[in-house]
Design a protein around this motif. Structure first.
Motif, mmCIF file in Angstrom:
data_model
loop_
_atom_site.group_PDB
_atom_site.id
_atom_site.type_symbol
_atom_site.label_atom_id
_atom_site.label_comp_id
_atom_site.label_asym_id
_atom_site.label_seq_id
_atom_site.Cartn_x
_atom_site.Cartn_y
_atom_site.Cartn_z
ATOM 1 N N ARG B 18 0.861 -1.185 0.000
ATOM 2 C CA ARG B 18 0.000 0.000 0.000
ATOM 3 C C ARG B 18 0.894 1.230 0.000
ATOM 4 O O ARG B 18 1.928 1.258 0.689
ATOM 5 N N VAL B 19 0.517 2.239 -0.777
ATOM 6 C CA VAL B 19 1.289 3.484 -0.816
ATOM 7 C C VAL B 19 0.335 4.669 -0.720
ATOM 8 O O VAL B 19 -0.864 4.548 -1.018
ATOM 9 N N THR B 20 0.886 5.789 -0.317
ATOM 10 C CA THR B 20 0.123 7.036 -0.256
ATOM 11 C C THR B 20 0.865 8.100 -1.036
ATOM 12 O O THR B 20 2.054 8.339 -0.807
ATOM 13 N N LEU B 21 0.163 8.724 -1.956
ATOM 14 C CA LEU B 21 0.704 9.841 -2.728
ATOM 15 C C LEU B 21 0.082 11.118 -2.200
ATOM 16 O O LEU B 21 -1.118 11.170 -1.931
ATOM 17 N N ARG B 22 0.911 12.138 -2.101
ATOM 18 C CA ARG B 22 0.457 13.382 -1.487
ATOM 19 C C ARG B 22 0.500 14.522 -2.486
ATOM 20 O O ARG B 22 1.391 14.584 -3.334
ATOM 21 N N CYS B 23 -0.455 15.428 -2.344
ATOM 22 C CA CYS B 23 -0.543 16.576 -3.239
ATOM 23 C C CYS B 23 -0.881 17.826 -2.452
ATOM 24 O O CYS B 23 -1.844 17.846 -1.681
ATOM 25 N N SER B 24 -0.112 18.884 -2.667
ATOM 26 C CA SER B 24 -0.442 20.204 -2.121
ATOM 27 C C SER B 24 -0.855 21.092 -3.275
ATOM 28 O O SER B 24 -0.050 21.333 -4.191
ATOM 29 N N PRO B 25 -2.082 21.593 -3.277
ATOM 30 C CA PRO B 25 -2.541 22.411 -4.407
ATOM 31 C C PRO B 25 -1.904 23.792 -4.394
ATOM 32 O O PRO B 25 -1.239 24.175 -3.429
ATOM 33 N N ARG B 26 -2.111 24.528 -5.467
ATOM 34 C CA ARG B 26 -1.675 25.920 -5.515
ATOM 35 C C ARG B 26 -2.383 26.700 -4.419
ATOM 36 O O ARG B 26 -3.527 26.392 -4.078
ATOM 37 N N SER B 27 -1.703 27.716 -3.931
ATOM 38 C CA SER B 27 -2.302 28.556 -2.907
ATOM 39 C C SER B 27 -3.608 29.159 -3.418
ATOM 40 O O SER B 27 -3.646 29.737 -4.511
ATOM 41 N N GLY B 28 -4.669 28.971 -2.670
ATOM 42 C CA GLY B 28 -5.962 29.530 -3.040
ATOM 43 C C GLY B 28 -6.858 28.598 -3.832
ATOM 44 O O GLY B 28 -8.052 28.870 -4.008
ATOM 45 N N ASP B 29 -6.296 27.491 -4.349
ATOM 46 C CA ASP B 29 -7.109 26.551 -5.114
ATOM 47 C C ASP B 29 -7.883 25.636 -4.174
ATOM 48 O O ASP B 29 -7.330 25.097 -3.221
ATOM 49 N N LEU B 30 -9.165 25.448 -4.489
ATOM 50 C CA LEU B 30 -10.020 24.622 -3.649
ATOM 51 C C LEU B 30 -10.263 23.231 -4.232
ATOM 52 O O LEU B 30 -10.641 22.317 -3.518
ATOM 53 N N SER B 31 -10.087 23.114 -5.543
ATOM 54 C CA SER B 31 -10.331 21.828 -6.218
ATOM 55 C C SER B 31 -9.035 21.078 -6.442
ATOM 56 O O SER B 31 -8.026 21.666 -6.854
ATOM 57 N N VAL B 32 -9.090 19.784 -6.198
ATOM 58 C CA VAL B 32 -7.953 18.900 -6.469
ATOM 59 C C VAL B 32 -8.440 17.739 -7.323
ATOM 60 O O VAL B 32 -9.519 17.184 -7.075
ATOM 61 N N ILE B 60 -11.820 5.146 -10.917
ATOM 62 C CA ILE B 60 -10.987 4.820 -9.768
ATOM 63 C C ILE B 60 -11.364 3.447 -9.236
ATOM 64 O O ILE B 60 -12.533 3.132 -9.035
ATOM 65 N N LEU B 61 -10.340 2.600 -9.071
ATOM 66 C CA LEU B 61 -10.565 1.247 -8.585
ATOM 67 C C LEU B 61 -10.976 1.279 -7.112
ATOM 68 O O LEU B 61 -10.644 2.211 -6.382
ATOM 69 N N GLU B 62 -11.652 0.213 -6.694
ATOM 70 C CA GLU B 62 -12.059 0.125 -5.282
ATOM 71 C C GLU B 62 -10.855 0.023 -4.357
ATOM 72 O O GLU B 62 -10.938 0.402 -3.186
ATOM 73 N N ARG B 63 -9.741 -0.467 -4.871
ATOM 74 C CA ARG B 63 -8.510 -0.568 -4.069
ATOM 75 C C ARG B 63 -7.871 0.798 -3.839
ATOM 76 O O ARG B 63 -6.948 0.920 -3.027
ATOM 77 N N PHE B 64 -8.357 1.791 -4.544
ATOM 78 C CA PHE B 64 -7.807 3.135 -4.425
ATOM 79 C C PHE B 64 -8.800 4.016 -3.662
ATOM 80 O O PHE B 64 -10.020 3.868 -3.806
ATOM 81 N N SER B 65 -8.277 4.921 -2.896
ATOM 82 C CA SER B 65 -9.139 5.881 -2.217
ATOM 83 C C SER B 65 -8.399 7.205 -2.105
ATOM 84 O O SER B 65 -7.175 7.254 -2.255
ATOM 85 N N ALA B 66 -9.142 8.252 -1.896
ATOM 86 C CA ALA B 66 -8.518 9.572 -1.779
ATOM 87 C C ALA B 66 -9.284 10.395 -0.759
ATOM 88 O O ALA B 66 -10.409 10.062 -0.386
ATOM 89 N N GLN B 67 -8.654 11.453 -0.317
ATOM 90 C CA GLN B 67 -9.340 12.419 0.522
ATOM 91 C C GLN B 67 -8.646 13.765 0.409
ATOM 92 O O GLN B 67 -7.484 13.852 0.013
ATOM 93 N N GLN B 68 -9.411 14.793 0.761
ATOM 94 C CA GLN B 68 -8.858 16.142 0.810
ATOM 95 C C GLN B 68 -9.044 16.646 2.238
ATOM 96 O O GLN B 68 -10.151 16.608 2.784
ATOM 97 N N PHE B 69 -7.982 17.135 2.791
ATOM 98 C CA PHE B 69 -7.964 17.522 4.201
ATOM 99 C C PHE B 69 -8.362 18.988 4.388
ATOM 100 O O PHE B 69 -8.393 19.746 3.412
ATOM 101 N N PRO B 70 -8.653 19.406 5.637
ATOM 102 C CA PRO B 70 -9.044 20.802 5.878
ATOM 103 C C PRO B 70 -8.033 21.820 5.361
ATOM 104 O O PRO B 70 -8.416 22.932 4.990
ATOM 105 N N ASP B 71 -6.755 21.481 5.346
ATOM 106 C CA ASP B 71 -5.777 22.441 4.813
ATOM 107 C C ASP B 71 -5.689 22.358 3.284
ATOM 108 O O ASP B 71 -4.841 22.991 2.677
ATOM 109 N N LEU B 72 -6.561 21.579 2.676
ATOM 110 C CA LEU B 72 -6.767 21.420 1.233
ATOM 111 C C LEU B 72 -5.754 20.500 0.542
ATOM 112 O O LEU B 72 -5.913 20.237 -0.656
ATOM 113 N N HIS B 73 -4.762 19.998 1.270
ATOM 114 C CA HIS B 73 -3.907 19.032 0.615
ATOM 115 C C HIS B 73 -4.691 17.733 0.445
ATOM 116 O O HIS B 73 -5.702 17.496 1.124
ATOM 117 N N SER B 74 -4.237 16.909 -0.476
ATOM 118 C CA SER B 74 -4.967 15.683 -0.781
ATOM 119 C C SER B 74 -4.010 14.499 -0.782
ATOM 120 O O SER B 74 -2.807 14.658 -1.018
#
Lengths: 109, 112
Positions: B18-32, B60-74
């Motif tokens: 299992r792995v986790t990939l992380r993303c920080s959006p551009r400042s001010g962007d709400l959509s990821v 997206i496969l069932e084995r994959f999942s994602a979330q976006q956190f309050p600080d907007l990173h995903s």
């Protein structure tokens, strides 16, 4: 058209040639159509966002047109240069952002 | 530099892991957005979040999942990995769902 379709899949032209490619998309519930340029080993970069039927956008030698009623957009490159070699993607923006498979352009010096 | 940051840039892992990939959006962007690009495939839309809520789901496969956190990173979580999951995973962000999206440099995942 249920998905975004692009043609041709690939294109080879000589430096100085003008060229164009097509993006077809669902014509119902249209919101926006995007064009992106994707160079090898880089991330896709935005070229145009088009929202209105009849829209024409231009950036240097690259331009695009939009027909939302019939569901297509054309991307034109005038006087192709080797540095224009890339994959050109269109994306249909409705509830989400779905990309076509792209047109891979190779410009030979 | 688009302003979208993805980590890690490269990852090699074994099947079943299992792995986790992380993303920080551009400042001010709400959509990821998350996309997968496999060999000889185009950009496959996986999932989109807006301000912490799932907005659209693609292939997206069932084995994959994602979330976006309050600080907007995903984060994109990939589990029970298979060889076929080897791909370049892009994150992109935008101010809102209708605007230009900006891509990160991608995370290369190799499953061996």
């Amino acid at each position: 058209i249920l998905n975004v379709e692009q043609s041709p899949q690939s294109l080879h032209v000589q430096e100085g040639d003008s060229t164009n490619f097509t993006c077809s998309f669902p014509s119902s519930n249209f919101y926006a159509l995007h064009w992106y340029r994707w160079e090898t080993a880089k991330s896709p970069e935005a070229l145009f966002v088009m929202t209105l039927n009849g829209d024409e956008k231009k950036k240097g030698r690259i331009s695009a047109t939009l027909n939302t009623k019939e569901g297509y957009s054309y991307l034109y490159i005038k006087g192709s240069q080797p540095e224009d070699s890339a994959t050109y993607l269109c994306a249909y923006n409705n509830n989400d952002m779905r990309f076509g498979a792209g047109t891979r352009l190779t410009v030979k010096p | 530099d688009s302003g979208v940051t993805q980590t890690p840039k490269h990852l090699i892992t074994a099947t079943g892991q299992r792995v986790t990939l992380r993303c920080s959006p551009r400042s001010g962007d709400l959509s990821v957005y998350w996309y997968q690009q496999s060999l000889d495939q185009g950009l496959q839309f996986l999932i989109q979040y807006y301000n912490g809520e799932e907005r659209a789901k693609g292939n997206i496969l069932e084995r994959f999942s994602a979330q976006q956190f309050p600080d907007l990173h995903s984060e994109l979580n990939l589990s029970s990995l298979e060889l076929g999951d080897s791909a370049l995973y892009f994150c992109a962000s935008s101010v809102d769902g209708g605007n230009t999206i900006y891509f990160g440099e991608g995370s290369w995942l190799t499953v061996v």
